[in-house]
Structure formats: structure tokens, C-alpha cells
Design a protein around this motif. Structure first.
Motif, PDB file in Angstrom:
ATOM      1  N   THR A  29       0.843  -1.179   0.000  1.00  0.00           N
ATOM      2  CA  THR A  29       0.000   0.000   0.000  1.00  0.00           C
ATOM      3  C   THR A  29       0.885   1.238   0.000  1.00  0.00           C
ATOM      4  O   THR A  29       2.029   1.201   0.464  1.00  0.00           O
ATOM      5  CB  THR A  29      -0.937   0.021   1.222  1.00  0.00           C
ATOM      6  OG1 THR A  29      -1.831   1.135   1.134  1.00  0.00           O
ATOM      7  CG2 THR A  29      -0.141   0.123   2.528  1.00  0.00           C
ATOM      8  N   ARG A  30       0.346   2.345  -0.536  1.00  0.00           N
ATOM      9  CA  ARG A  30       1.087   3.611  -0.566  1.00  0.00           C
ATOM     10  C   ARG A  30       0.091   4.754  -0.425  1.00  0.00           C
ATOM     11  O   ARG A  30      -0.940   4.776  -1.119  1.00  0.00           O
ATOM     12  CB  ARG A  30       1.875   3.751  -1.866  1.00  0.00           C
ATOM     13  CG  ARG A  30       2.703   5.040  -1.964  1.00  0.00           C
ATOM     14  CD  ARG A  30       3.591   5.033  -3.191  1.00  0.00           C
ATOM     15  NE  ARG A  30       4.397   6.262  -3.295  1.00  0.00           N
ATOM     16  CZ  ARG A  30       5.306   6.485  -4.253  1.00  0.00           C
ATOM     17  NH1 ARG A  30       5.520   5.560  -5.189  1.00  0.00           N
ATOM     18  NH2 ARG A  30       5.992   7.622  -4.263  1.00  0.00           N
ATOM     19  N   TYR A  31       0.419   5.674   0.467  1.00  0.00           N
ATOM     20  CA  TYR A  31      -0.437   6.834   0.697  1.00  0.00           C
ATOM     21  C   TYR A  31       0.406   8.098   0.576  1.00  0.00           C
ATOM     22  O   TYR A  31       1.413   8.258   1.269  1.00  0.00           O
ATOM     23  CB  TYR A  31      -1.074   6.769   2.089  1.00  0.00           C
ATOM     24  CG  TYR A  31      -2.021   7.916   2.363  1.00  0.00           C
ATOM     25  CD1 TYR A  31      -3.325   7.897   1.852  1.00  0.00           C
ATOM     26  CD2 TYR A  31      -1.622   9.008   3.123  1.00  0.00           C
ATOM     27  CE1 TYR A  31      -4.197   8.944   2.083  1.00  0.00           C
ATOM     28  CE2 TYR A  31      -2.495  10.065   3.364  1.00  0.00           C
ATOM     29  CZ  TYR A  31      -3.781  10.026   2.842  1.00  0.00           C
ATOM     30  OH  TYR A  31      -4.643  11.063   3.071  1.00  0.00           O
ATOM     31  N   THR A  32       0.006   8.986  -0.332  1.00  0.00           N
ATOM     32  CA  THR A  32       0.761  10.210  -0.610  1.00  0.00           C
ATOM     33  C   THR A  32      -0.157  11.420  -0.445  1.00  0.00           C
ATOM     34  O   THR A  32      -1.178  11.524  -1.130  1.00  0.00           O
ATOM     35  CB  THR A  32       1.336  10.184  -2.038  1.00  0.00           C
ATOM     36  OG1 THR A  32       2.071   8.977  -2.236  1.00  0.00           O
ATOM     37  CG2 THR A  32       2.251  11.369  -2.260  1.00  0.00           C
ATOM     38  N   ASP A  33       0.213  12.297   0.474  1.00  0.00           N
ATOM     39  CA  ASP A  33      -0.588  13.494   0.734  1.00  0.00           C
ATOM     40  C   ASP A  33       0.348  14.699   0.780  1.00  0.00           C
ATOM     41  O   ASP A  33       0.990  14.968   1.796  1.00  0.00           O
ATOM     42  CB  ASP A  33      -1.342  13.345   2.054  1.00  0.00           C
ATOM     43  CG  ASP A  33      -2.292  14.509   2.304  1.00  0.00           C
ATOM     44  OD1 ASP A  33      -2.513  15.299   1.368  1.00  0.00           O
ATOM     45  OD2 ASP A  33      -2.798  14.629   3.439  1.00  0.00           O
ATOM     46  N   VAL A  34       0.473  15.409  -0.338  1.00  0.00           N
ATOM     47  CA  VAL A  34       1.335  16.590  -0.424  1.00  0.00           C
ATOM     48  C   VAL A  34       0.543  17.755  -0.996  1.00  0.00           C
ATOM     49  O   VAL A  34      -0.275  17.586  -1.909  1.00  0.00           O
ATOM     50  CB  VAL A  34       2.590  16.327  -1.286  1.00  0.00           C
ATOM     51  CG1 VAL A  34       3.518  15.342  -0.610  1.00  0.00           C
ATOM     52  CG2 VAL A  34       2.204  15.817  -2.668  1.00  0.00           C
ATOM     53  N   ASN A  35       0.802  18.937  -0.446  1.00  0.00           N
ATOM     54  CA  ASN A  35       0.168  20.160  -0.921  1.00  0.00           C
ATOM     55  C   ASN A  35       1.207  21.271  -0.942  1.00  0.00           C
ATOM     56  O   ASN A  35       1.916  21.485   0.048  1.00  0.00           O
ATOM     57  CB  ASN A  35      -0.995  20.565  -0.004  1.00  0.00           C
ATOM     58  CG  ASN A  35      -2.140  19.567  -0.050  1.00  0.00           C
ATOM     59  OD1 ASN A  35      -2.884  19.511  -1.017  1.00  0.00           O
ATOM     60  ND2 ASN A  35      -2.263  18.750   0.998  1.00  0.00           N
ATOM     61  N   ASP A  76       8.089   2.421   4.884  1.00  0.00           N
ATOM     62  CA  ASP A  76       8.856   3.562   4.401  1.00  0.00           C
ATOM     63  C   ASP A  76       8.045   4.844   4.618  1.00  0.00           C
ATOM     64  O   ASP A  76       6.836   4.881   4.342  1.00  0.00           O
ATOM     65  CB  ASP A  76       9.175   3.387   2.906  1.00  0.00           C
ATOM     66  CG  ASP A  76      10.069   4.473   2.369  1.00  0.00           C
ATOM     67  OD1 ASP A  76      11.289   4.305   2.392  1.00  0.00           O
ATOM     68  OD2 ASP A  76       9.536   5.501   1.914  1.00  0.00           O
ATOM     69  N   ALA A  77       8.704   5.885   5.123  1.00  0.00           N
ATOM     70  CA  ALA A  77       8.045   7.166   5.351  1.00  0.00           C
ATOM     71  C   ALA A  77       8.964   8.298   4.928  1.00  0.00           C
ATOM     72  O   ALA A  77      10.127   8.345   5.340  1.00  0.00           O
ATOM     73  CB  ALA A  77       7.670   7.325   6.825  1.00  0.00           C
ATOM     74  N   ASN A  78       8.458   9.195   4.092  1.00  0.00           N
ATOM     75  CA  ASN A  78       9.198  10.375   3.653  1.00  0.00           C
ATOM     76  C   ASN A  78       8.361  11.612   3.912  1.00  0.00           C
ATOM     77  O   ASN A  78       7.150  11.634   3.602  1.00  0.00           O
ATOM     78  CB  ASN A  78       9.517  10.293   2.153  1.00  0.00           C
ATOM     79  CG  ASN A  78      10.542   9.229   1.840  1.00  0.00           C
ATOM     80  OD1 ASN A  78      11.730   9.419   2.055  1.00  0.00           O
ATOM     81  ND2 ASN A  78      10.078   8.091   1.334  1.00  0.00           N
ATOM     82  N   TYR A  79       9.005  12.650   4.450  1.00  0.00           N
ATOM     83  CA  TYR A  79       8.315  13.921   4.627  1.00  0.00           C
ATOM     84  C   TYR A  79       9.000  14.987   3.780  1.00  0.00           C
ATOM     85  O   TYR A  79      10.231  15.147   3.836  1.00  0.00           O
ATOM     86  CB  TYR A  79       8.312  14.374   6.090  1.00  0.00           C
ATOM     87  CG  TYR A  79       7.518  15.653   6.273  1.00  0.00           C
ATOM     88  CD1 TYR A  79       6.129  15.612   6.263  1.00  0.00           C
ATOM     89  CD2 TYR A  79       8.153  16.884   6.381  1.00  0.00           C
ATOM     90  CE1 TYR A  79       5.385  16.785   6.388  1.00  0.00           C
ATOM     91  CE2 TYR A  79       7.421  18.063   6.501  1.00  0.00           C
ATOM     92  CZ  TYR A  79       6.034  17.998   6.502  1.00  0.00           C
ATOM     93  OH  TYR A  79       5.300  19.155   6.606  1.00  0.00           O
ATOM     94  N   PHE A  80       8.208  15.686   2.986  1.00  0.00           N
ATOM     95  CA  PHE A  80       8.717  16.749   2.109  1.00  0.00           C
ATOM     96  C   PHE A  80       8.510  18.098   2.803  1.00  0.00           C
ATOM     97  O   PHE A  80       7.376  18.538   3.002  1.00  0.00           O
ATOM     98  CB  PHE A  80       8.003  16.703   0.763  1.00  0.00           C
ATOM     99  CG  PHE A  80       8.304  15.456  -0.020  1.00  0.00           C
ATOM    100  CD1 PHE A  80       9.405  15.406  -0.863  1.00  0.00           C
ATOM    101  CD2 PHE A  80       7.507  14.330   0.111  1.00  0.00           C
ATOM    102  CE1 PHE A  80       9.701  14.244  -1.569  1.00  0.00           C
ATOM    103  CE2 PHE A  80       7.798  13.173  -0.590  1.00  0.00           C
ATOM    104  CZ  PHE A  80       8.897  13.134  -1.429  1.00  0.00           C
ATOM    105  N   PHE A  81       9.615  18.747   3.173  1.00  0.00           N
ATOM    106  CA  PHE A  81       9.559  20.072   3.768  1.00  0.00           C
ATOM    107  C   PHE A  81       9.291  21.133   2.705  1.00  0.00           C
ATOM    108  O   PHE A  81       8.597  22.113   2.957  1.00  0.00           O
ATOM    109  CB  PHE A  81      10.871  20.372   4.492  1.00  0.00           C
ATOM    110  CG  PHE A  81      11.122  19.456   5.664  1.00  0.00           C
ATOM    111  CD1 PHE A  81      10.694  19.804   6.930  1.00  0.00           C
ATOM    112  CD2 PHE A  81      11.771  18.241   5.488  1.00  0.00           C
ATOM    113  CE1 PHE A  81      10.921  18.968   8.018  1.00  0.00           C
ATOM    114  CE2 PHE A  81      12.006  17.403   6.560  1.00  0.00           C
ATOM    115  CZ  PHE A  81      11.571  17.762   7.829  1.00  0.00           C
ATOM    116  N   THR A  82       9.868  20.923   1.527  1.00  0.00           N
ATOM    117  CA  THR A  82       9.625  21.746   0.347  1.00  0.00           C
ATOM    118  C   THR A  82       9.631  20.810  -0.850  1.00  0.00           C
ATOM    119  O   THR A  82       9.877  19.601  -0.713  1.00  0.00           O
ATOM    120  CB  THR A  82      10.714  22.819   0.151  1.00  0.00           C
ATOM    121  OG1 THR A  82      11.953  22.165  -0.198  1.00  0.00           O
ATOM    122  CG2 THR A  82      10.918  23.646   1.423  1.00  0.00           C
TER     123      THR A  82
END
Length: 278
Positions: free
Chosen positions: A174-180, A202-208
Motif C-alpha cells: 500500500t502507498r499513501y501520498t498526501d502533499v500540498n 517507508d516514510a518520507n516527509y517533504f519540507f519543500t
């Protein structure tokens, strides 16, 4: 050390390039140091995107996925004792379905294994634009020859034995992507079912749109994991990783992995990767 210095110099030179609006090609070159391989591993890949990857507010690292861009990728990994060649691709059938697959040939020097092929295929379904679930299938076949010794009339006598083994595993993921506006989470998990199960998270957080930090975890509970490289016994591996895009074309990634909570201890892998999209 020389290889890593060379990679850094090339990275700084490439980072001076100006960005472009869209891209259809991507080249990656990396160096990794793994505790179970004597020599450094060099990794090279080329991806051809079948439509443009647009430069917009989305995180650059996962822009091809968010834009549902079909692609074909070739990869080569080489060291003093192990060479792996891989061809794969990803195809978004419509807004709801995606299929991907990879075929690999492994060449091991000074090994009892003379022929080693593996591959995988997966089918994913988007429950909504942010959440994907799916299933996969893995297959590998190994052939070779090894030497054993038997005690005959008080003397040890060498005898050759043929090796031939095929293995297939199933997987759920499964993969969940929530970026704004370039910020947000990209989360994924996978379970591979074999004689003993493998878990991945696996977890990635996008600061920018340019910068992200991530953590991943893998649990291996089999004598060897021949889909990638060899681990002996149970292993729990945690990784810290980062990715930064100097321009819309060029990025660098760093990843360090360590054994945790198992018989094996210490650093498992250090990986440095440069990426150029054009």
C-alpha cells in the motif's frame, strides 16, 4: 573514497545548470558501501519517461509518480564479486490502475552459483488519488555447482553436486501520498510472503518540493534474501535518508542503514546517489 569524491565533484558541477520546464530522461549514479560485500558497489540507472515530467509545485523526487508518467528503466549494479543487470517499467493504465515489473540477471564471480535470474510484477489500484493498494509476484531461479566431501575408507573424497532451485513469493503493498504546495507525507508498506515473511515500511516527509527526509524499516527472517543481496539469519534494518534538489534538474540523495534489535549489529549500508533529469 576516491569514487565518492568524484561523485561529489560531478554533483557540484551539475548543480550549476539551470532548470528546464519539463523532462523525459533521468540518469542516476551512486556508490554504496555494504558490510557484506568487500568492494564498493557502483549503481547506474537510466529512466526514459514516455511523456513529459512537468516542473510544478509537486515534490521533484516523486513528481513522475504524482503525474502518473509511464516509464522504462535500466539499471546496473557492479562490485568486485557481484554484478546485477535489471530492466523494468511502470505503466499507468488509467487513473485507477498501474502495473510495474522488473527482470534481473545476477552475475557472481567466484561463486557456486552459475546462473541466477529473478523478476517481479505488481498490479496497483488507486482507491482515491492519494491511496494505492496492490499485490505482487516474485520469481527467481538459481543454478550452479558446489563441492562436497565424503569420508570413504578413512579418506576425505571430493564430490561435485549440482544446484538448481526455483522460488516464488507473493506480496501485498500500500502507498499513501498526501502533499500540498510541495509539503507533505509519502508513506508505503509491503509484506512479502514466502517460507518466512518479510516486512517493509517507508516514510518520507517533504519540507519543500526540493528537500525531504525519510525513514524506512525492513525485517528479514530467512537465511538468505537472494532478491537483493545476502543477509544471514534474522535481520532488522532501519535507514535514515535525505534528498535535495539543487535545481529542477539535479539532486543528491544520502542514505545510511543500520542493524537494530537482532544478532547483527553496526552499519549495514551507506549510499550516496546523484540524479540528473533532463
Amino acid at each position: 573514497m576516491f569514487k565518492i569524491r568524484t561523485l561529489v565533484c560531478l554533483s557540484l558541477a551539475s548543480s550549476l545548470s539551470f532548470s528546464v520546464v519539463a523532462a523525459q530522461n533521468e540518469i542516476s549514479f551512486g556508490v554504496s558501501d555494504q558490510d557484506f560485500i568487500d568492494d564498493s558497489v557502483l549503481n547506474l540507472s537510466y529512466t526514459r519517461y514516455l511523456t513529459d515530467v512537468s516542473n510544478n509545485a509537486e515534490p521533484s523526487l516523486i513528481a513522475p509518480y504524482l503525474q502518473r508518467v509511464n516509464s522504462v528503466t535500466g539499471r546496473v549494479s557492479t562490485s568486485g564479486s557481484l554484478n546485477r543487470y535489471e530492466l523494468g517499467g511502470q505503466w499507468f493504465i488509467n487513473p485507477e490502475w498501474v502495473i510495474s515489473g522488473n527482470a534481473r540477471y545476477h552475475d557472481l564471480d567466484d561463486s557456486a552459483i552459475s546462473s541466477w535470474y529473478s523478476g517481479d510484477v505488481s498490479l496497483g489500484y488507486f482507491i482515491n488519488p492519494k491511496w494505492q493498494v496492490g499485490a505482487g509476484y516474485f520469481y527467481q531461479h538459481i543454478e550452479g555447482e558446489t563441492t562436497g566431501y565424503m569420508l570413504v575408507d578413512g579418506e576425505w573424497v571430493a564430490e561435485n553436486y549440482s544446484l538448481s532451485d526455483s522460488d516464488s513469493d507473493g506480496a501485498l503493498f500500500t502507498r499513501y501520498t498526501d502533499v500540498n504546495n510541495g509539503q507533505g507525507w509519502d508513506l508505503s508498506a509491503r509484506v512479502i510472503f514466502s517460507s518466512e515473511t518479510r516486512y517493509e515500511a517507508d516514510a518520507n516527509y517533504f519540507f519543500t518540493k526540493r528537500f525531504s527526509l525519510g525513514l524506512d524499516y525492513t525485517h528479514l527472517s530467512r537465511d538468505h534474501n537472494t532478491r537483493e543481496y545476502i543477509y544471514f539469519g534474522d535481520a532488522n534494518i532501519a535507514s535514515l535518508k535525505s534528498n535535495y534538489w539543487f535545481t529542477n534538474r539535479f539532486s543528491m540523495s544520502f542514505k545510511v542503514s543500520s542493524y537494530i534489535g537482532s544478532d547483527q549489529t553496526g552499519v549495514a549500508d551507506i549510499n550516496l546517489l546523484a540524479n540528473y533529469r533532463f
